[in-house]
Design a protein around this motif. Structure first.
Motif, mmCIF file in Angstrom:
data_model
loop_
_atom_site.group_PDB
_atom_site.id
_atom_site.type_symbol
_atom_site.label_atom_id
_atom_site.label_comp_id
_atom_site.label_asym_id
_atom_site.label_seq_id
_atom_site.Cartn_x
_atom_site.Cartn_y
_atom_site.Cartn_z
ATOM 1 N N UNK A 124 -15.403 -6.841 -33.806
ATOM 2 C CA UNK A 124 -14.334 -6.363 -34.674
ATOM 3 C C UNK A 124 -12.987 -6.942 -34.266
ATOM 4 N N UNK A 125 -12.744 -7.097 -32.963
ATOM 5 C CA UNK A 125 -11.515 -7.743 -32.498
ATOM 6 C C UNK A 125 -11.456 -9.189 -32.968
ATOM 7 N N UNK A 126 -12.600 -9.869 -32.893
ATOM 8 C CA UNK A 126 -12.698 -11.257 -33.348
ATOM 9 C C UNK A 126 -12.392 -11.359 -34.845
ATOM 10 N N UNK A 127 -12.967 -10.463 -35.635
ATOM 11 C CA UNK A 127 -12.711 -10.478 -37.075
ATOM 12 C C UNK A 127 -11.261 -10.155 -37.383
ATOM 13 N N UNK A 128 -10.671 -9.219 -36.640
ATOM 14 C CA UNK A 128 -9.262 -8.878 -36.839
ATOM 15 C C UNK A 128 -8.374 -10.073 -36.511
ATOM 16 N N UNK A 129 -8.718 -10.824 -35.466
ATOM 17 C CA UNK A 129 -7.944 -12.019 -35.107
ATOM 18 C C UNK A 129 -8.057 -13.072 -36.209
ATOM 19 N N UNK A 130 -9.261 -13.267 -36.739
ATOM 20 C CA UNK A 130 -9.430 -14.238 -37.823
ATOM 21 C C UNK A 130 -8.637 -13.828 -39.061
ATOM 22 N N UNK A 131 -8.612 -12.537 -39.363
ATOM 23 C CA UNK A 131 -7.855 -12.060 -40.519
ATOM 24 C C UNK A 131 -6.358 -12.247 -40.311
ATOM 25 N N UNK A 132 -5.888 -12.104 -39.057
ATOM 26 C CA UNK A 132 -4.469 -12.257 -38.768
ATOM 27 C C UNK A 132 -4.049 -13.719 -38.724
ATOM 28 N N UNK A 133 -4.997 -14.625 -38.548
ATOM 29 C CA UNK A 133 -4.716 -16.063 -38.479
ATOM 30 C C UNK A 133 -5.582 -16.785 -39.524
ATOM 31 N N UNK A 134 -5.173 -16.747 -40.799
ATOM 32 C CA UNK A 134 -6.034 -17.285 -41.850
ATOM 33 C C UNK A 134 -6.272 -18.792 -41.774
ATOM 34 N N UNK A 135 -5.371 -19.549 -41.179
ATOM 35 C CA UNK A 135 -5.558 -20.994 -41.102
ATOM 36 C C UNK A 135 -6.327 -21.442 -39.867
ATOM 37 N N UNK A 136 -6.629 -20.532 -38.984
ATOM 38 C CA UNK A 136 -7.271 -20.890 -37.712
ATOM 39 C C UNK A 136 -8.768 -21.072 -37.908
ATOM 40 N N UNK A 137 -9.317 -21.884 -37.015
ATOM 41 C CA UNK A 137 -10.773 -22.073 -36.991
ATOM 42 C C UNK A 137 -11.382 -21.076 -36.032
ATOM 43 N N UNK A 138 -12.650 -20.742 -36.209
ATOM 44 C CA UNK A 138 -13.294 -19.807 -35.274
ATOM 45 C C UNK A 138 -13.253 -20.300 -33.825
ATOM 46 N N UNK A 139 -13.227 -21.603 -33.619
ATOM 47 C CA UNK A 139 -13.197 -22.114 -32.243
ATOM 48 C C UNK A 139 -11.823 -21.934 -31.600
ATOM 49 N N UNK A 140 -10.779 -21.598 -32.374
ATOM 50 C CA UNK A 140 -9.440 -21.373 -31.838
ATOM 51 C C UNK A 140 -9.282 -19.970 -31.265
ATOM 52 N N UNK A 141 -10.281 -19.138 -31.382
ATOM 53 C CA UNK A 141 -10.191 -17.741 -30.932
ATOM 54 C C UNK A 141 -9.943 -17.702 -29.426
ATOM 55 N N UNK A 142 -8.863 -17.013 -28.985
ATOM 56 C CA UNK A 142 -8.519 -17.020 -27.564
ATOM 57 C C UNK A 142 -9.343 -16.030 -26.723
ATOM 58 N N UNK A 143 -10.158 -15.247 -27.354
ATOM 59 C CA UNK A 143 -10.929 -14.243 -26.620
ATOM 60 C C UNK A 143 -12.093 -14.855 -25.867
ATOM 61 N N UNK A 144 -13.055 -14.035 -25.463
ATOM 62 C CA UNK A 144 -14.211 -14.535 -24.714
ATOM 63 C C UNK A 144 -14.988 -15.559 -25.544
ATOM 64 N N UNK A 145 -15.652 -16.473 -24.844
ATOM 65 C CA UNK A 145 -16.407 -17.536 -25.513
ATOM 66 C C UNK A 145 -17.488 -16.938 -26.405
ATOM 67 N N UNK A 146 -17.576 -17.499 -27.606
ATOM 68 C CA UNK A 146 -18.571 -17.011 -28.578
ATOM 69 C C UNK A 146 -19.729 -17.994 -28.629
ATOM 70 N N UNK A 147 -20.921 -17.466 -28.485
ATOM 71 C CA UNK A 147 -22.127 -18.296 -28.568
ATOM 72 C C UNK A 147 -22.889 -17.884 -29.803
ATOM 73 N N UNK A 148 -23.137 -18.846 -30.667
ATOM 74 C CA UNK A 148 -23.855 -18.546 -31.921
ATOM 75 C C UNK A 148 -25.333 -18.730 -31.745
#
Length: 148
Positions: A124-148
């Motif tokens: 949910x924090x990740x989704x909130x960050x993406x919503x707050x930064x509409x032009x950002x890519x998912x790889x720009x997320x400053x939080x913990x590393x995301x593994x798909x």
């Protein structure tokens, strides 16, 4: 009742008569083919008159709707009769139905939105960050590393 004799309604009346006569004629043609031995034509023999009935049903329904509308507000200017019809028609959708704005409900996080599940809270924090930064890519997320 003047509304049913406008040029637009005259076109509707003519189109209805042509379609009903054409569909009944096609039904008769299919009947003659079916009587001649074409078994597939039996289905079309009954299908074309159903189409004619549907057109007649729609025509009757539209005439009733127009008559109801004419008797409901005879003094009110109709959008197609006035020069200001463009602005009045802009607030209306197809068929004269008023169109409203969608209801916006503010999203409030519930008390248990992630308190029990740390993985859900992180997502949910990740989704909130993406919503707050509409032009950002998912790889720009400053939080913990995301593994798909």
């Amino acid at each position: 009742m003047k509304g049913l004799w406008t040029p637009a309604w005259l076109v509707r009346h003519v189109v209805t008569v042509v379609l009903v006569a054409g569909f009944c004629g096609l039904g008769w043609w299919q009947f003659t083919r079916a009587a001649g031995g074409n078994a597939l034509s039996w289905g079309y023999t009954f299908e074309w008159p159903v189409f004619a009935g549907f057109v007649a049903f729609l025509w009757v329904r539209e005439v009733q709707h127009e008559r109801r509308r004419a008797t409901a507000a005879p003094d009110a200017p109709r959008p197609e009769d006035s020069a200001a019809g463009e602005s009045a028609a802009g607030a209306r959708g197809a068929g004269g139905v008023s169109v409203r704005r969608p209801v916006r409900v503010p999203v409030t996080p519930s008390a248990t939105s992630g308190a029990d599940d740390p993985e859900l809270a992180a997502y949910n924090d990740y989704l909130a960050w993406l919503a707050a930064h509409p032009g950002a890519r998912p790889t720009d997320y400053p939080g913990p590393a995301r593994h798909s």
